[in-house]
Enzyme design. Structure first.
Site, mmCIF file in Angstrom:
data_model
loop_
_atom_site.group_PDB
_atom_site.id
_atom_site.type_symbol
_atom_site.label_atom_id
_atom_site.label_comp_id
_atom_site.label_asym_id
_atom_site.label_seq_id
_atom_site.Cartn_x
_atom_site.Cartn_y
_atom_site.Cartn_z
ATOM 1 N N ASP A 148 0.882 -1.168 0.000
ATOM 2 C CA ASP A 148 0.000 0.000 0.000
ATOM 3 C C ASP A 148 0.917 1.214 0.000
ATOM 4 O OD1 ASP A 148 -1.589 2.126 0.649
ATOM 5 O OD2 ASP A 148 -2.404 1.269 2.503
ATOM 6 N N GLY B 221 18.818 -5.166 -0.769
ATOM 7 C CA GLY B 221 19.035 -6.438 -1.453
ATOM 8 C C GLY B 221 17.790 -7.288 -1.623
ATOM 9 N N ASN B 222 16.759 -7.056 -0.781
ATOM 10 C CA ASN B 222 15.556 -7.890 -0.820
ATOM 11 C C ASN B 222 14.432 -7.113 -0.135
ATOM 12 O OD1 ASN B 222 13.632 -10.050 -0.056
ATOM 13 N ND2 ASN B 222 15.263 -11.396 -0.763
ATOM 14 N N TYR C 158 1.635 -0.177 14.967
ATOM 15 C CA TYR C 158 0.675 -0.414 13.885
ATOM 16 C C TYR C 158 0.885 0.544 12.727
ATOM 17 C CZ TYR C 158 -3.647 -1.174 11.388
ATOM 18 O OH TYR C 158 -4.561 -1.483 10.424
ATOM 19 N N LYS D 137 -2.697 -3.185 8.302
ATOM 20 C CA LYS D 137 -2.730 -4.644 8.386
ATOM 21 C C LYS D 137 -1.797 -5.241 7.331
ATOM 22 C CE LYS D 137 -4.849 -7.001 11.538
ATOM 23 N NZ LYS D 137 -3.936 -7.037 12.685
ATOM 24 N N ARG E 173 -9.395 -0.358 11.365
ATOM 25 C CA ARG E 173 -8.225 -0.142 12.229
ATOM 26 C C ARG E 173 -7.497 -1.436 12.575
ATOM 27 N NH1 ARG E 173 -8.117 5.163 13.786
ATOM 28 N NH2 ARG E 173 -10.056 6.261 13.373
HETATM 29 C C1 F6R Z 1 -7.072 -0.921 8.277
HETATM 30 C C2 F6R Z 1 -6.897 0.443 7.795
HETATM 31 C C3 F6R Z 1 -7.906 1.461 8.157
HETATM 32 C C4 F6R Z 1 -7.318 2.516 9.091
HETATM 33 C C5 F6R Z 1 -8.365 3.595 9.454
HETATM 34 C C6 F6R Z 1 -7.760 4.754 10.254
HETATM 35 O O1 F6R Z 1 -6.026 -1.731 7.843
HETATM 36 O O2 F6R Z 1 -5.958 0.736 7.114
HETATM 37 O O3 F6R Z 1 -9.051 0.894 8.720
HETATM 38 O O4 F6R Z 1 -6.814 1.927 10.253
HETATM 39 O O5 F6R Z 1 -8.910 4.162 8.296
HETATM 40 O O6 F6R Z 1 -6.649 5.212 9.566
HETATM 41 P P1 F6R Z 1 -5.685 6.358 10.085
HETATM 42 O O7 F6R Z 1 -5.172 5.959 11.434
HETATM 43 O O8 F6R Z 1 -4.635 6.421 9.033
HETATM 44 O O9 F6R Z 1 -6.540 7.593 10.150
HETATM 45 MG MG MG Z 2 -3.738 1.776 3.667
HETATM 46 MG MG MG Z 3 -4.193 -2.490 2.538
#
Ligand code: F6R
Ligand code: MG
Ligand code: MG
Length: 366
Positions: free
Chosen positions: A11, A102-103, A230, A233, A267
């Site tokens: 991402d 390298g990876n 975090y 995901k 989240r």
């Molecule tokens: C889950 C994800 C979203 C964010 C949520 C809050 O993998 O990416 O659910 O956790 O939109 O995002 P932030 O903390 O960037 O405002």
């Molecule tokens: Mg994202």
């Molecule tokens: Mg994603």
């Protein structure tokens, strides 16, 4: 001819929150791969699922090739520039380290890759999931490779019926890669005892016991283990070779009709059903539900056919309706009980701070 398939997913920015990458971003990644891959790759394909871009490359340089990994890294870096210029959200989100070393393993992007002697026709599936974790594939892989309720080949085809060896990774072990090999059918109960725990034990690969050929490669990245906090995901990527001594394509995808409950969703802290979607689908409801797409390819001398979208069929429309209902049902109970992940898996750290704050306000009466 020995071919390596390398699938790398990240991402690097998306529109309107964490929903989907922009067309320009996907086009830029494609451009860098096409240009840099001219003398390096046999072929490539670029797709996206939710907010993640997947790069599939076929080549003859073996797994872990520095040149191939560097190309993907450069493509994601170039994509990040576009994401920044467009003001996309979370630009460069999954590129957790500044420099390529390298990876791309350990730098953020999810990687599934393996080398094999190409069959005369080489059918395989590229599965990409968003808003969930690598263990989301545990149940579908177990059912497709070890359960005759889903894989009729286990009783009908001697090659399939010879069983499979699963390599399982303990993704909570951060000092080195901790793995175990278990073979079905005889180790089935031990295998299930591990695979029930999607957050800890993840199928890394599967090989046929009929001929030793590898059928599956799955990413096992845990972003939290790399970043220490975090950052999104892990959104896993999976390659499954199908037919002959492997499950038929229809058997490999059948377990996704369950829409089983996985970790992820909003989240990265909730439980939601994994919805099989058409390629290129974004996310929506409660930043979800967790989604998985599946493109089927045939390959000859490393050249890829056009993909066929395995979940673009009226049957899967019905599954999606069923899974939507399931997503709605669990969301009705909001924060309560099984709708959210256990304490240790909640992301963002907010819960820990809150519990610390409350600690001093508890009173114990004896
Ligand atoms: C889950 C994800 C979203 C964010 C949520 C809050 O993998 O990416 O659910 O956790 O939109 O995002 P932030 O903390 O960037 O405002
Ligand atoms: Mg994202
Ligand atoms: Mg994603």
């Amino acid at each position: 001819m020995e071919i390596t398939l390398t699938a790398i997913k990240a991402d690097v920015g998306s529109i309107g929150g964490h929903l989907a990458p922009s067309r320009e971003l996907v086009a830029r990644v494609e451009e860098v791969i096409a240009e840099g891959g001219k003398d390096l790759l046999c072929d490539h394909f670029i797709g996206h699922t939710g907010d993640d871009i997947a790069i599939l490359m076929s080549h003859e340089h073996g797994a872990g090739s520095e040149a191939v990994h560097r190309l993907a890294w450069d493509a994601f870096k170039a994509g990040t520039k576009v994401a920044k210029a467009q003001g996309l959200y979370g630009a460069g989100q999954d590129l957790l380290k500044d420099a390529f070393s390298g990876n791309v393993r350990g730098l953020g992007p999810a990687v599934a890759e393996f080398s094999f002697e190409e069959r005369e026709s080489e059918p395989f599936l590229l599965l990409t999931a968003d808003k969930t974790e690598p263990g989301a594939y545990n149940l579908p892989l177990y059912l497709a490779f070890a359960d005759p309720m889903y894989n009729s080949g286990l009783i009908l085809s001697p090659g399939v019926g010879a069983g499979y060896t699963f390599v399982i990774m303990d993704v909570e072990h951060t000092q080195g890669d901790r793995r175990i090999e278990l073979s079905t059918p005889e180790d089935a109960y031990d295998l299930v005892a591990l695979l029930r725990d999607n957050g800890r034990f993840v199928v890394e690969s599967i090989r046929s016991r009929a001929d030793g050929e590898q059928a599956v490669a799955c990413s096992t990245t845990r972003l939290r283990n790399i970043a220490g906090k975090y950052v999104g995901k892990d959104d896993p990527i999976l390659i499954v070779r199908t037919q002959k001594n492997f499950p038929a394509t229809g058997e490999a995808i059948a377990p996704f009709a369950i829409g089983h409950l996985v970790a992820g969703f909003m989240r990265g802290s909730h439980t939601g059903p994994l919805m099989p979607v058409k390629a290129g689908t974004g996310v929506s409801f409660f930043d979800g539900p967790p989604i998985v797409s599946c493109l089927a390819f045939s390959m000859h001398e490393g050249r890829l056919s056009d993909p066929a979208d395995a979940f673009d069929h009226p049957y899967w429309d019905w599954v999606r309706d069923k899974v939507s209902q399931k997503a709605h049902d669990i969301r009705e109970q909001g924060f309560s009980g099984a709708a959210m992940l256990p304490y240790s898996d909640l992301e963002y750290g907010g819960i820990t701070d809150r519990m610390k704050k409350l600690e001093g306000r508890f009173r114990v009466d004896r």
